[in-house]
Design a protein around this motif. Sequence first.
Motif, short mmCIF file in Angstrom:
data_model
loop_
_atom_site.label_atom_id
_atom_site.label_comp_id
_atom_site.label_asym_id
_atom_site.label_seq_id
_atom_site.Cartn_x
_atom_site.Cartn_y
_atom_site.Cartn_z
N PHE A 267 43.14 26.58 52.83
CA PHE A 267 42.45 27.53 53.72
C PHE A 267 42.04 28.79 52.96
N LEU A 268 42.95 29.32 52.14
CA LEU A 268 42.64 30.52 51.35
C LEU A 268 41.53 30.24 50.35
N ASP A 269 41.59 29.06 49.74
CA ASP A 269 40.54 28.70 48.78
C ASP A 269 39.17 28.67 49.44
N MET A 270 39.13 28.17 50.66
CA MET A 270 37.85 28.01 51.35
C MET A 270 37.32 29.31 51.93
N THR A 271 38.23 30.23 52.28
CA THR A 271 37.79 31.41 53.04
C THR A 271 37.82 32.71 52.24
N THR A 272 38.37 32.68 51.03
CA THR A 272 38.44 33.92 50.25
C THR A 272 37.77 33.74 48.89
N ASN A 273 37.34 34.88 48.33
CA ASN A 273 36.82 34.85 46.95
C ASN A 273 37.41 36.04 46.20
N TYR A 274 38.75 36.09 46.18
CA TYR A 274 39.41 37.28 45.65
C TYR A 274 39.10 37.52 44.17
N TYR A 275 38.82 36.45 43.42
CA TYR A 275 38.49 36.65 42.00
C TYR A 275 37.18 37.41 41.85
N GLU A 276 36.18 36.99 42.61
CA GLU A 276 34.88 37.67 42.53
C GLU A 276 34.97 39.09 43.08
N HIS A 277 35.64 39.25 44.20
CA HIS A 277 35.74 40.56 44.86
C HIS A 277 36.42 41.59 43.95
N THR A 278 37.62 41.25 43.48
CA THR A 278 38.34 42.21 42.62
C THR A 278 37.72 42.26 41.22
N GLY A 279 37.06 41.17 40.81
CA GLY A 279 36.40 41.15 39.51
C GLY A 279 35.27 42.16 39.45
N ILE A 280 34.49 42.23 40.54
CA ILE A 280 33.40 43.22 40.62
C ILE A 280 34.00 44.63 40.58
N GLN A 281 35.13 44.81 41.25
CA GLN A 281 35.78 46.13 41.26
C GLN A 281 36.29 46.50 39.86
N THR A 282 36.83 45.52 39.14
CA THR A 282 37.28 45.77 37.77
C THR A 282 36.10 46.15 36.87
N LEU A 283 35.01 45.38 36.99
CA LEU A 283 33.82 45.68 36.19
C LEU A 283 33.30 47.09 36.48
N ALA A 284 33.26 47.44 37.77
CA ALA A 284 32.77 48.76 38.16
C ALA A 284 33.62 49.85 37.49
N ARG A 285 34.94 49.68 37.57
CA ARG A 285 35.84 50.68 37.00
C ARG A 285 35.64 50.80 35.48
N ARG A 286 35.60 49.66 34.79
CA ARG A 286 35.45 49.68 33.33
C ARG A 286 34.11 50.30 32.91
N LEU A 287 33.05 49.94 33.63
CA LEU A 287 31.72 50.48 33.32
C LEU A 287 31.68 52.00 33.52
N ILE A 288 32.27 52.44 34.61
CA ILE A 288 32.26 53.88 34.93
C ILE A 288 33.11 54.64 33.92
N GLU A 289 34.29 54.11 33.59
CA GLU A 289 35.14 54.78 32.59
C GLU A 289 34.43 54.90 31.25
N ARG A 290 33.74 53.82 30.87
CA ARG A 290 33.04 53.85 29.59
C ARG A 290 31.83 54.79 29.64
#
Length: 295
Positions: A267-290
Amino acid sequence: MSKPIFELIDELPKDNMTVKALRALDFVVPGQWDNLVGFENTIRTVTGEDDQDLIQQIGDRAIFLYNDKSQGYQRALWLYQTISNAGRALGTAALANKIGENVPFMGLLSSITPKPEKAQTIDLSLKLVTELLAFCQINGIPGDSIGDFAGALGDYGGESLMRMAALVCFDGLIPLGPNFIMATQSWLENLSPRDLEENQGFKQMSSMIPGGSPAGQLGFIGESFSAVSGWMGSFVSDRGLTSQNVLGHLQSFVEIADDKVDYVAAFLDMTTNYYEHTGIQTLARRLIERAVAEI
């Protein structure tokens, strides 16, 4: 070309199944994850700045860095998105398998869908390798730097730590039980390159995985998992995590009937995309810090 990075951050959901599931894990990494959405809001939060001109400059620089193909940011995003989509496919197959077991006339399904445990162990190890590869892309280091990644896990925080917490809980403990680390290692030792080649996620990502051939890539995946198994084991024992307490917290955010617990991972696999969601947040943070460091 996918959407511009500012659009991806602006469009992150404030509340959906993924956000609810991650909020349920706050007890695992208390206060680490704040669902940061919106490009300008993220710049303000990460930098503490409120000077509009400076915010604009930081934003422009972050977008420039992201768009620079010689940097690894777009590849990191592609990895996060690809593994999230593969997870959804796995969830559908695993759910079909469960229906196959319980409803006689649908028995056919159980014979044509992958057995969940094998698929789940491959998915767990591929997610881990995705994290390693994305980490290398974001930090501009070679993609086979297993040691650098394993060493850096101790410094993980925020949305990156939440992503690893979700990996351990949603892809490890819930579907595979308390011995998920041992189970995954023994599966990896017994998998054939063909098993890997039949996996949807692997098919999509194989060009990015070091090893040169499916056999070599299987070796790399096994080595990566082993390198991180100590960290995962400590993560579980230090926090006293069990399938039961993770499910208990999940049930306070998401309605799960007690007799349907074995469906939860699918059910979680089908209804969530936590890797993409938090991955975009990680990228945003790293880009902004840099961007801030470079202005």
